[in-house]
Scaffold this motif. Sequence first.
Motif, mmCIF file in Angstrom:
data_model
loop_
_atom_site.group_PDB
_atom_site.id
_atom_site.type_symbol
_atom_site.label_atom_id
_atom_site.label_comp_id
_atom_site.label_asym_id
_atom_site.label_seq_id
_atom_site.Cartn_x
_atom_site.Cartn_y
_atom_site.Cartn_z
ATOM 1 N N LEU A 1 1.318 1.965 9.119
ATOM 2 C CA LEU A 1 2.470 1.684 8.259
ATOM 3 C C LEU A 1 2.599 0.219 7.865
ATOM 4 O O LEU A 1 3.419 -0.123 7.004
ATOM 5 C CB LEU A 1 3.757 2.134 8.958
ATOM 6 N N GLN A 2 1.796 -0.640 8.451
ATOM 7 C CA GLN A 2 1.892 -2.067 8.159
ATOM 8 C C GLN A 2 1.584 -2.342 6.685
ATOM 9 O O GLN A 2 0.548 -1.949 6.158
ATOM 10 C CB GLN A 2 0.923 -2.847 9.049
ATOM 11 N N SER B 1 -4.490 3.184 -9.430
ATOM 12 C CA SER B 1 -3.408 2.205 -9.638
ATOM 13 C C SER B 1 -2.901 1.550 -8.364
ATOM 14 O O SER B 1 -2.189 0.549 -8.444
ATOM 15 C CB SER B 1 -2.217 2.894 -10.328
ATOM 16 N N TYR B 2 -3.228 2.119 -7.199
ATOM 17 C CA TYR B 2 -2.654 1.633 -5.954
ATOM 18 C C TYR B 2 -3.732 1.433 -4.890
ATOM 19 O O TYR B 2 -4.804 2.028 -4.947
ATOM 20 C CB TYR B 2 -1.644 2.647 -5.392
ATOM 21 N N LYS B 3 -3.377 0.631 -3.907
ATOM 22 C CA LYS B 3 -4.140 0.570 -2.672
ATOM 23 C C LYS B 3 -3.574 1.644 -1.747
ATOM 24 O O LYS B 3 -2.353 1.693 -1.535
ATOM 25 C CB LYS B 3 -3.991 -0.812 -2.027
ATOM 26 N N ILE B 4 -4.425 2.513 -1.231
ATOM 27 C CA ILE B 4 -3.895 3.604 -0.407
ATOM 28 C C ILE B 4 -4.496 3.594 0.997
ATOM 29 O O ILE B 4 -5.644 3.208 1.210
ATOM 30 C CB ILE B 4 -4.119 4.983 -1.061
ATOM 31 N N LYS B 5 -3.654 4.025 1.931
ATOM 32 C CA LYS B 5 -4.077 4.291 3.298
ATOM 33 C C LYS B 5 -3.903 5.782 3.561
ATOM 34 O O LYS B 5 -3.052 6.431 2.952
ATOM 35 C CB LYS B 5 -3.211 3.512 4.297
ATOM 36 N N SER C 1 0.828 -1.194 0.000
ATOM 37 C CA SER C 1 0.000 0.000 0.000
ATOM 38 C C SER C 1 0.872 1.258 0.000
ATOM 39 O O SER C 1 2.056 1.212 0.324
ATOM 40 C CB SER C 1 -0.895 0.032 1.251
ATOM 41 N N LEU C 2 0.251 2.371 -0.339
ATOM 42 C CA LEU C 2 0.843 3.684 -0.161
ATOM 43 C C LEU C 2 0.144 4.350 1.017
ATOM 44 O O LEU C 2 -1.064 4.212 1.189
ATOM 45 C CB LEU C 2 0.655 4.544 -1.412
ATOM 46 N N GLY D 1 9.714 -1.122 7.570
ATOM 47 C CA GLY D 1 10.223 -1.650 6.317
ATOM 48 C C GLY D 1 9.775 -0.893 5.076
ATOM 49 O O GLY D 1 9.821 -1.429 3.962
ATOM 50 N N VAL D 2 9.334 0.350 5.261
ATOM 51 C CA VAL D 2 8.931 1.179 4.123
ATOM 52 C C VAL D 2 10.152 1.429 3.237
ATOM 53 O O VAL D 2 11.238 1.764 3.732
ATOM 54 C CB VAL D 2 8.321 2.513 4.601
#
Length: 309
Positions: free
Chosen positions: A55-56, A24-28, A3-4, A101-102
């Motif tokens: 952040l997971q 285009s992305y999965k976002i949080k 995710s972003l 781990g970003v």
Amino acid sequence: MHSLLVTGYSGFVGGLLCKELKKSYKIKLLGRKESDLGNVHKHNIDANSNYKEALQGVSCVIHIAARVHIMNDTSADPLTDFRAVNSIGTLNLAKQAVEAGVKRFVFVSSIKVNGESTTNRSPFCAGDSPAPEDPYGISKAEAEQQLLELGKQSGMEIVIIRPPLVYGEGVKANFASLMKLVSKGLPLPFRLINNNKRSLISVYNLVDLIQVCIRHPSAANQVFLASDDHDLSTAEMVALMAKVQNKPNLALPVPVWCFKLAGKLLGKYAVIDRLTGSLQLDITHTKNTLGWEPPHSVEHGFRLAAKRS
């Protein structure tokens, strides 16, 4: 699926960015306001918040949220207040991103890190030494330095973007005020302010650049200045505002020295310099490193900005 994580999603830039990213992305989302743009993790940007859950599974953080520069700030200690969010809060988020781990941290900073004006000097470049002059600029400069150092120590990729004034549909503050003034079709005293140049960036070009910085391999650990790559004098800006609103450009030929004298007498030199002076950005490094060109014209952005003036 990675995710972003986006902060500042409820703002002028963040709102449009999230609408594009969702394609285009999965976002949080990280912030305090409810939103239908994505899953909101409710936290402040400060020294103490725990962002572990937000952040997971996140591969890239796009950090737009900030305590923004405001005119006539009434804070008793503006620098401390700006640092609490823009410097200390940003570093807290970035350190926790490392632990989670970003891979990449994209920080939307400000051209105020470079300074306030390029009047009588060459345009600002990405490699210039920071020279912020106000508490907001200082807090952003400190955040940049701390992020780059954290990146060196941890291996997390840092990307810094410094935009100037951002405009487009829904823009507020001085740009919207001038657009509204021009819409009235009244004579304005700006015809002779034609030797200055100011860099701007439409929110559409900035959102495009941010998306490139999320994925481009060469963006890692770089500082990018951002603009439309089409600088305008004040007279040209007013003329374009009139054009996109189908209004006459009734510009009066008031000499620039009159504005400067008024600024000196009223103690408003900084305000007058924003009107008569220059603020130019050299985005050669941005274009060459990323192979990026602003996809939208200045007129495109002005036309959309006029919709809500």
